[in-house]
Design a protein around this motif. Structure first.
Motif, PDB file in Angstrom:
ATOM      1  N   THR A 164       0.843  -1.204   0.000  1.00  0.00           N
ATOM      2  CA  THR A 164       0.000   0.000   0.000  1.00  0.00           C
ATOM      3  C   THR A 164       0.874   1.248   0.000  1.00  0.00           C
ATOM      4  O   THR A 164       0.608   2.219  -0.722  1.00  0.00           O
ATOM      5  N   ALA A 165       1.933   1.215   0.809  1.00  0.00           N
ATOM      6  CA  ALA A 165       2.839   2.361   0.880  1.00  0.00           C
ATOM      7  C   ALA A 165       3.490   2.625  -0.468  1.00  0.00           C
ATOM      8  O   ALA A 165       3.614   3.778  -0.910  1.00  0.00           O
ATOM      9  N   ALA A 166       3.928   1.551  -1.145  1.00  0.00           N
ATOM     10  CA  ALA A 166       4.571   1.729  -2.444  1.00  0.00           C
ATOM     11  C   ALA A 166       3.627   2.397  -3.433  1.00  0.00           C
ATOM     12  O   ALA A 166       4.022   3.300  -4.184  1.00  0.00           O
ATOM     13  N   GLY A 167       2.355   1.992  -3.429  1.00  0.00           N
ATOM     14  CA  GLY A 167       1.381   2.602  -4.333  1.00  0.00           C
ATOM     15  C   GLY A 167       1.143   4.064  -4.012  1.00  0.00           C
ATOM     16  O   GLY A 167       1.078   4.912  -4.903  1.00  0.00           O
ATOM     17  N   ASP A 213      12.356   1.461   0.077  1.00  0.00           N
ATOM     18  CA  ASP A 213      12.220   0.563   1.229  1.00  0.00           C
ATOM     19  C   ASP A 213      11.027  -0.364   1.044  1.00  0.00           C
ATOM     20  O   ASP A 213      11.090  -1.570   1.337  1.00  0.00           O
ATOM     21  N   ALA A 214       9.924   0.204   0.554  1.00  0.00           N
ATOM     22  CA  ALA A 214       8.735  -0.623   0.325  1.00  0.00           C
ATOM     23  C   ALA A 214       9.005  -1.674  -0.749  1.00  0.00           C
ATOM     24  O   ALA A 214       8.635  -2.848  -0.602  1.00  0.00           O
ATOM     25  N   ASP A 215       9.669  -1.268  -1.827  1.00  0.00           N
ATOM     26  CA  ASP A 215       9.978  -2.211  -2.906  1.00  0.00           C
ATOM     27  C   ASP A 215      10.894  -3.332  -2.419  1.00  0.00           C
ATOM     28  O   ASP A 215      10.714  -4.503  -2.781  1.00  0.00           O
ATOM     29  N   LEU A 216      11.890  -2.978  -1.612  1.00  0.00           N
ATOM     30  CA  LEU A 216      12.796  -4.001  -1.088  1.00  0.00           C
ATOM     31  C   LEU A 216      12.057  -4.966  -0.164  1.00  0.00           C
ATOM     32  O   LEU A 216      12.322  -6.168  -0.160  1.00  0.00           O
ATOM     33  N   ALA A 217      11.119  -4.431   0.611  1.00  0.00           N
ATOM     34  CA  ALA A 217      10.333  -5.297   1.490  1.00  0.00           C
ATOM     35  C   ALA A 217       9.467  -6.264   0.701  1.00  0.00           C
ATOM     36  O   ALA A 217       9.116  -7.343   1.187  1.00  0.00           O
ATOM     37  N   LEU A 218       9.135  -5.881  -0.540  1.00  0.00           N
ATOM     38  CA  LEU A 218       8.272  -6.708  -1.384  1.00  0.00           C
ATOM     39  C   LEU A 218       9.065  -7.617  -2.331  1.00  0.00           C
ATOM     40  O   LEU A 218       8.485  -8.285  -3.180  1.00  0.00           O
ATOM     41  N   GLY A 219      10.396  -7.611  -2.227  1.00  0.00           N
ATOM     42  CA  GLY A 219      11.205  -8.495  -3.054  1.00  0.00           C
ATOM     43  C   GLY A 219      11.517  -7.968  -4.436  1.00  0.00           C
ATOM     44  O   GLY A 219      11.919  -8.740  -5.317  1.00  0.00           O
TER      45      GLY A 219
END
Length: 748
Positions: free
Chosen positions: A120-123, A166-172
């Protein structure tokens, strides 16, 4: 605000009526829902000297803006968007009425979401970043009022990119962001959070060696530039990568079910040869960002030759990546040596000598200069010898060796004319003119400088020589107190950026421009510009950082913020720029007359042979000596300044000489002659476009008139001075006027 200024009303793009209307609207948008005074608007639209018709003209601009923003409003109906409210106007819009406000709101929301829902944060953060249509307030890049907002919004944009990463890295999505991060680190080599994210992305992508190399590069840059180590978190990350710790690997979070929309970063495509050809074309056309992207992409395997590395160095310099430009310039030198191109290798050595000299690494600068001399030792005379003469001119100027500087400048000009090199002709004229000004031949010197500037703004001169010509011209005008000439050339400089291939006012030019702004009374803009110059010059040249900090101290001192002035002056001293006469005048303002006298005496001793520097310090010595009751020292300093005014005949020096002479005559009790001198001084300060100094001269004139019992004239001078100090925000001077009023009332 996040790009070119655009106004949309009811889905319709509004056409703004004029450039002045755009300036006016930009100020009101930045201060949305706050009252902006008419005085502030005058200053933005016309600077320190608004025309007599300013009030009526401003009302005309307001009317045109209202017609554009509220087309359905009846002619005499009060505005609902652009509202008149004392003491000025307010732009009344919704809290999220600007893209900048919406961006800040979404960034805050995305950061809150990051802890619990990375997808959600990435979006949310991508939605925020998509609002950007270019650089912040790009239409007002060189307007002082916009600098703080540009800096703040740019920093917030970078932080938002880091949060989204950070959000993208958390999502792989480590493979998807690695390329983008590599480019961002290239652009912001000191930003440790980006480097840490790049290290994680590379490691998770199976590129452990590259991850460790990114850390080593950061460490080298931090040590070279700031003398510090990376933060402990990054050091721990490096150790974890070395140990291949399992907790660094990405594991799919079970709580995430929202698919991630990946923003892929695409490097410029095509073969290396195609990239190089397009990069050369972009560099020749001075499209620096395009050139930097293309040549950097082609250089990933280290395949560029000397010419292309030189072009890449220029592109990096003019896209605000000076440290990378330095490394590439050194590689260009080595490439030219390997290619057997002695002339180009020597030219690169000259450029590096000038660079390291500016960084105060004089031994390194001398080494590169000697290398250039050795390379050219047995070569027939060519344009490259002119560039060597250019470096010799700059070094001799810094040392105060006017004879050698004059000879070297003339040699650079002669070689430039013989071989048809505009760079050398502009440099030779400008620096030769400066030496002649310093020697006292102001008319000839300024004529040479003006001619050099016509070369520099024509677009025929390469960007770096043009920058140096700009810097020397503005600094010479500042030293002479010739603010009107400086203002004319600053306007010309800002209009020629595209032709000259310069993407912004160079930081060193900006530093000297600050002194001009202070002299003209534009103090708030001066401080903002000084902070921007500090940021811009910090990776390039330390002395100008110190000068900018000194100018901040000067603004604070004039405004009565003694603590702020002391802090700024202390920082300036740390950066090799002794802030005089500011430090001495600060001591005087704090009541330490003896300390002030010792400080100004040391400043004059340090100025030594430099008469222009002495001319800027002597008025403070007169003021301090008179405060201490030392009429002999005051008289001697005023006499020397009068002699310098006869030598230089510039508006600022003549005005200072008349004013200080009048102050000494007043202290001697010769009020009639004091009135004559102080009136001439006030008039000359007016001609120099220096409202603060003029107001101070008028206060002294009021003192002299009171002693002659010309109370009505004294009152008029005092009222005019008070109005000037109030508009400038000169609190200490206003307090002195209040003391004078009280003393006069008691005596009456």
């Amino acid at each position: 605000m996040l790009g070119p200024l655009e106004v949309v009303v009811g889905g319709r793009l509004v056409v703004l009526p004029s450039r002045k209307s755009c300036l006016l609207l930009a100020v009101l948008v930045i201060r949305a829902n706050e009252v902006v005074s008419t005085d502030r608007l005058f200053e933005v639209l016309w600077g320190a000297q608004p025309p007599k018709t300013a009030a009526n003209t401003l009302q005309t601009y307001i009317a045109h803006l209202r017609a554009a923003l509220e087309p359905d409003r009846a002619r005499r109906e009060a505005g609902q968007v652009l509202v008149t409210r004392e003491p000025g106007y307010v732009l009344a819009i919704e809290p999220d009425g600007t893209d900048a406000a919406r961006f800040e709101h979404l960034v805050g929301q995305g950061r809150r979401e990051l802890a619990t829902s990375p997808a959600t944060a990435a979006g949310t953060l991508r939605t925020a970043l998509a609002l950007w249509r270019g650089e912040a307030l790009v239409d007002f890049t060189f307007e002082p009022f916009a600098q703080a907002h540009i800096t703040r919004l740019t920093e917030l944009r970078l932080s938002a990119i880091e949060d989204r990463t950070d959000a993208d890295l958390a999502l792989g999505a480590h493979r998807d962001v690695a390329g983008e991060l590599a480019q961002l680190v290239e652009e912001h080599p000191l930003r440790e959070r980006l480097v840490g994210q790049l290290m994680v992305a590379l490691y998770r992508s199976g590129r452990q060696a590259e991850a460790l190399r990114a850390y080593r590069r950061l460490r080298e840059v931090l040590a070279e530039q700031l003398g510090i180590e990376p933060n402990p978190t990054l050091a721990s990350l490096e150790q974890a990568i070395l140990e291949q710790r399992p907790d660094l690997e990405w594991m799919s979070p079970l709580t995430e079910s929202v698919p991630v929309a990946v923003l892929a970063f695409v490097h410029p495509g095509g073969s290396d040869e195609g990239l190089v050809a397009r990069g050369r074309e972009a560099a020749t056309a001075r499209r620096w960002q395009e050139a930097a992207d293309l040549l950097s992409a082609a250089d990933r395997d280290g395949a560029l030759g000397g010419d292309d590395l030189d072009a890449l160095a220029d592109a990096l310099l003019w896209t605000q990546r000076p440290l990378e430009a330095l490394v590439v310039r050194q590689r260009a030198h080595d490439a030219f040596v390997e290619e057997g191109d002695v002339g180009r290798a020597a030219t690169m050595a000259v450029m590096l000598a000038i660079w390291f000299g500016a960084r105060l690494r004089l031994s390194v600068a001398g080494g590169w200069f000697q290398r250039a001399q050795r390379l050219l030792e047995h070569e027939p005379e060519s344009a490259v010898h002119g560039f060597l003469a250019w470096a010799a001119t700059m070094f001799a100027t810094v040392k105060g060796d006017d004879e050698h500087a004059c000879e070297s400048a003339q040699r650079a000009f002669d070689i430039g004319r013989r071989f048809g090199v505009p760079d050398l002709q502009a440099i030779g004229l400008t620096f030769g003119g400066y030496v002649r000004v310093r020697q006292g031949d102001v008319a000839l010197g300024m004529a040479m400088i003006d001619e050099g500037m016509t070369w520099a703004i024509s677009g025929q001169v390469s960007p770096l020589p043009a920058q140096l010509v700009f810097c020397r011209t503005i600094s010479t005008c500042y030293e002479l107190g010739d603010y009107r000439r400086a203002a004319e050339w600053m306007d010309a400089i800002s209009e020629c950026f595209e032709r000259a291939g310069i993407t912004s006012l160079p930081g060193d030019c900006e530093t000297h421009r600050i002194g001009v702004l202070i002299g003209r009374g534009s103090w708030s803009e001066a401080e903002l510009s000084a902070r921007d110059a500090c940021a811009g010059m910090e990776p390039i040249e330390l002395v100008h950082v110190g000068l900018a900090l000194s100018e901040i101290g000067e603004v604070r001192l004039r405004m009565g913020d003694l603590d702020g002035a002391a802090e700024a002056f202390a920082k300036a001293s740390e950066n090799a720029a002794p802030p005089q006469p500011g430090t001495a005048l600060l001591l005087l303002a704090r009541g330490d007359t003896a300390g002030a006298a010792a400080s100004i005496g040391a400043a004059l001793a340090e100025a030594g042979w430099n008469n222009l520097a002495r001319a800027r310090v002597l008025p403070a010595q007169v003021e301090i000596a008179l405060a201490a009751g030392d009429i002999t020292t005051a008289r001697s300093a005023a006499t020397e300044l009068t002699e310098l005014a006869a030598l230089y005949a510039s508006p600022g020096v003549r005005a200072a000489a008349e004013t200080t002479h009048g102050a000494v005559l007043l202290a001697d009790g010769d009020c009639a002659r004091a009135v004559e001198c102080l009136r001439r001084g006030a008039d000359l300060w007016r001609d120099a476009n220096a409202p603060y100094d003029r107001a101070r001269a008028r206060v002294l004139l009021a003192h002299a008139l009171v002693r002659q019992d010309e109370t009505n004239r004294a009152h008029g001078e005092l009222q005019a001075a008070r109005a000037a100090f109030e508009s400038l925000g000169a609190r200490l001077d206003l307090a002195r006027i209040a003391e004078f009023d009280a003393a006069y009332a008691d005596r009456a």
